[in-house]
Design an enzyme around this catalytic site. Structure first.
Site, PDB file in Angstrom:
ATOM      1  N   LYS A  25      47.086  39.717  58.185  1.00  0.00           N
ATOM      2  CA  LYS A  25      46.785  40.806  57.160  1.00  0.00           C
ATOM      3  C   LYS A  25      47.595  39.900  55.575  1.00  0.00           C
ATOM      4  O   LYS A  25      47.040  39.759  54.722  1.00  0.00           O
ATOM      5  CB  LYS A  25      47.127  42.090  57.184  1.00  0.00           C
ATOM      6  CG  LYS A  25      45.835  42.867  57.917  1.00  0.00           C
ATOM      7  CD  LYS A  25      46.193  44.104  58.249  1.00  0.00           C
ATOM      8  CE  LYS A  25      45.073  44.743  59.304  1.00  0.00           C
ATOM      9  NZ  LYS A  25      45.086  46.012  59.786  1.00  0.00           N
ATOM     10  N   GLN A  68      49.741  50.327  59.998  1.00  0.00           N
ATOM     11  CA  GLN A  68      49.193  49.779  61.373  1.00  0.00           C
ATOM     12  C   GLN A  68      49.105  50.909  62.573  1.00  0.00           C
ATOM     13  O   GLN A  68      50.078  51.322  62.769  1.00  0.00           O
ATOM     14  CB  GLN A  68      49.952  48.405  61.801  1.00  0.00           C
ATOM     15  CG  GLN A  68      49.144  47.627  62.645  1.00  0.00           C
ATOM     16  CD  GLN A  68      47.805  47.418  62.246  1.00  0.00           C
ATOM     17  OE1 GLN A  68      47.589  46.518  61.278  1.00  0.00           O
ATOM     18  NE2 GLN A  68      46.924  47.427  63.144  1.00  0.00           N
ATOM     19  N   ASP A 117      42.487  51.410  53.767  1.00  0.00           N
ATOM     20  CA  ASP A 117      41.590  51.683  55.079  1.00  0.00           C
ATOM     21  C   ASP A 117      40.444  52.788  55.100  1.00  0.00           C
ATOM     22  O   ASP A 117      39.797  52.823  55.962  1.00  0.00           O
ATOM     23  CB  ASP A 117      42.459  51.877  56.117  1.00  0.00           C
ATOM     24  CG  ASP A 117      43.198  50.734  56.971  1.00  0.00           C
ATOM     25  OD1 ASP A 117      42.505  49.707  56.897  1.00  0.00           O
ATOM     26  OD2 ASP A 117      44.420  50.719  57.151  1.00  0.00           O
TER      27      ASP A 117
END
Ligand SMILES: NC(=O)c1ccc[n+]([C@@H]2O[C@H](COP(=O)([O-])OP(=O)(O)OC[C@H]3O[C@@H](n4cnc5c(N)ncnc54)[C@H](OP(=O)(O)O)[C@@H]3O)[C@@H](O)[C@H]2O)c1
Length: 284
Positions: free
Chosen positions: A53, A97, A120
């Site tokens: 990422k 994460q 997200d």
């Protein structure tokens, strides 16, 4: 002949479009979009995901900041960091994460991320907005799948989309997106899961079959209608390497289009995260 839906190639195209948009945004505003990534503990897979990422951000001209916390971080300590990042105007997107260590309740953390920085799209407010058909952010994997269907000119209006799997990350938001009005949606949607009775009788009615269950080569030709589009989200590490949830070799001859694993849905997920971070910076 089936069309192989090439996520790697599409991802390259999308990233070059995002690079252009980022550069225009920086020129106009002087602001560089920035993604803050939080990594708790030392799970090897998570480390790879976060590194990818960060690399992707740099590739399109965005900033990223990585916050590494030890595995014994408490929920309160993590909440403090999230709160700091929520109030930091130089940070536009925040991602935590997953998975988090056992002592931390994931829902509490995901709920604490500001809905405006929730790239997200896990925050309940963003999930609700998706369901109402006025999304702020779309969750990266379903977003990538919808973009792929659009870019390959696959008609979704009036089509029966069968989704195998009801996770909060893929199955449920995918269903919520495909049922909306508009381009790349307007579908008739069925969601299946481990308690679904007569699964093959349902999957074999699908014009578009989207599979996200995490079971190697689970979908076999009897489960697929002739001419169907098959999207395989599964990533399973097996002795024969990385395989999807669909038995690609056996199924592909029945399909009009199919995603490979690897190189199908996978590469699009991080790309859509970049798009969401730019959107967060733009404040749209
Ligand atoms: N970027 C990407 O490409 C990407 C992103 C996310 C996930 N993935 C991959 O996609 C797969 C699914 O991940 P996920 O997080 O969405 O799933 P998950 O949270 O593990 O949930 C799996 C879902 O599949 C259903 N299921 C399991 N066995 C089944 C069976 N035999 N028949 C019917 N349904 C069954 C489960 O039903 P119940 O709800 O009844 O238990 C559940 O809804 C994994 O391989 C994952 O690695 C890839």
């Amino acid at each position: 002949m089936t069309t192989i839906l090439n996520g790697k190639e599409l991802s390259r195209t999308l990233r070059s479009e995002i690079t252009q948009q980022v550069s225009e945004f920086i020129q106009k505003t002087g602001i560089t979009p920035c993604l803050a990534a939080i990594l708790v503990g030392d799970d090897p897979a998570s480390q790879v995901y976060v590194r990818n990422k960060e690399k992707a951000c740099a590739e399109v001209g965005m900033k990223s900041q990585l916050f590494r916390l030890p595995a014994d971080t408490t929920q309160e300590q993590l909440l403090e960091l999230v709160d700091e990042l929520n109030h930091d105007d130089s940070v536009h997107g925040i991602l935590c994460q997953l998975p988090l260590p056992k002592q931390i309740n994931e829902k509490v953390i995901l709920d604490a991320v500001s809905a405006d920085k929730d790239v997200d799209a896990f925050h309940p407010v963003n999930v609700g907005l998706i369901l109402q058909g006025r999304p702020r952010f779309l969750p990266c994997t379903p977003f990538g799948i919808q973009e792929m269907l659009k870019r390959y000119g696959i008609e979704t209006a009036g089509k029966h989309v069968v989704i195998l799997g009801r996770s909060d990350i893929v199955g449920k938001p995918m269903a919520a997106m495909m049922v909306q009005r508009g381009i790349g949606a307007d579908s008739t949607v069925t969601v299946c899961h481990s308690r679904t009775a007569n699964l093959p009788s349902i999957t074999s009615q699908a014009d578009i079959l989207i599979v996200a269950i995490g079971k190697p080569k689970f979908v076999t030709p009897e489960m697929v209608k002739d001419g169907a589009v098959v999207v395989d989200v599964g990533i399973n590490r097996t002795e024969e390497g990385l395989v999807g949830d669909v038995d690609f070799e056996a199924v592909q001859a029945k399909t009009s289009a199919i995603t490979p694993v690897p190189g199908g849905v996978g590469p699009l997920t991080i790309t859509m995260l970049l798009g969401n971070t730019l959107k967060a910076a733009q404040g749209k």
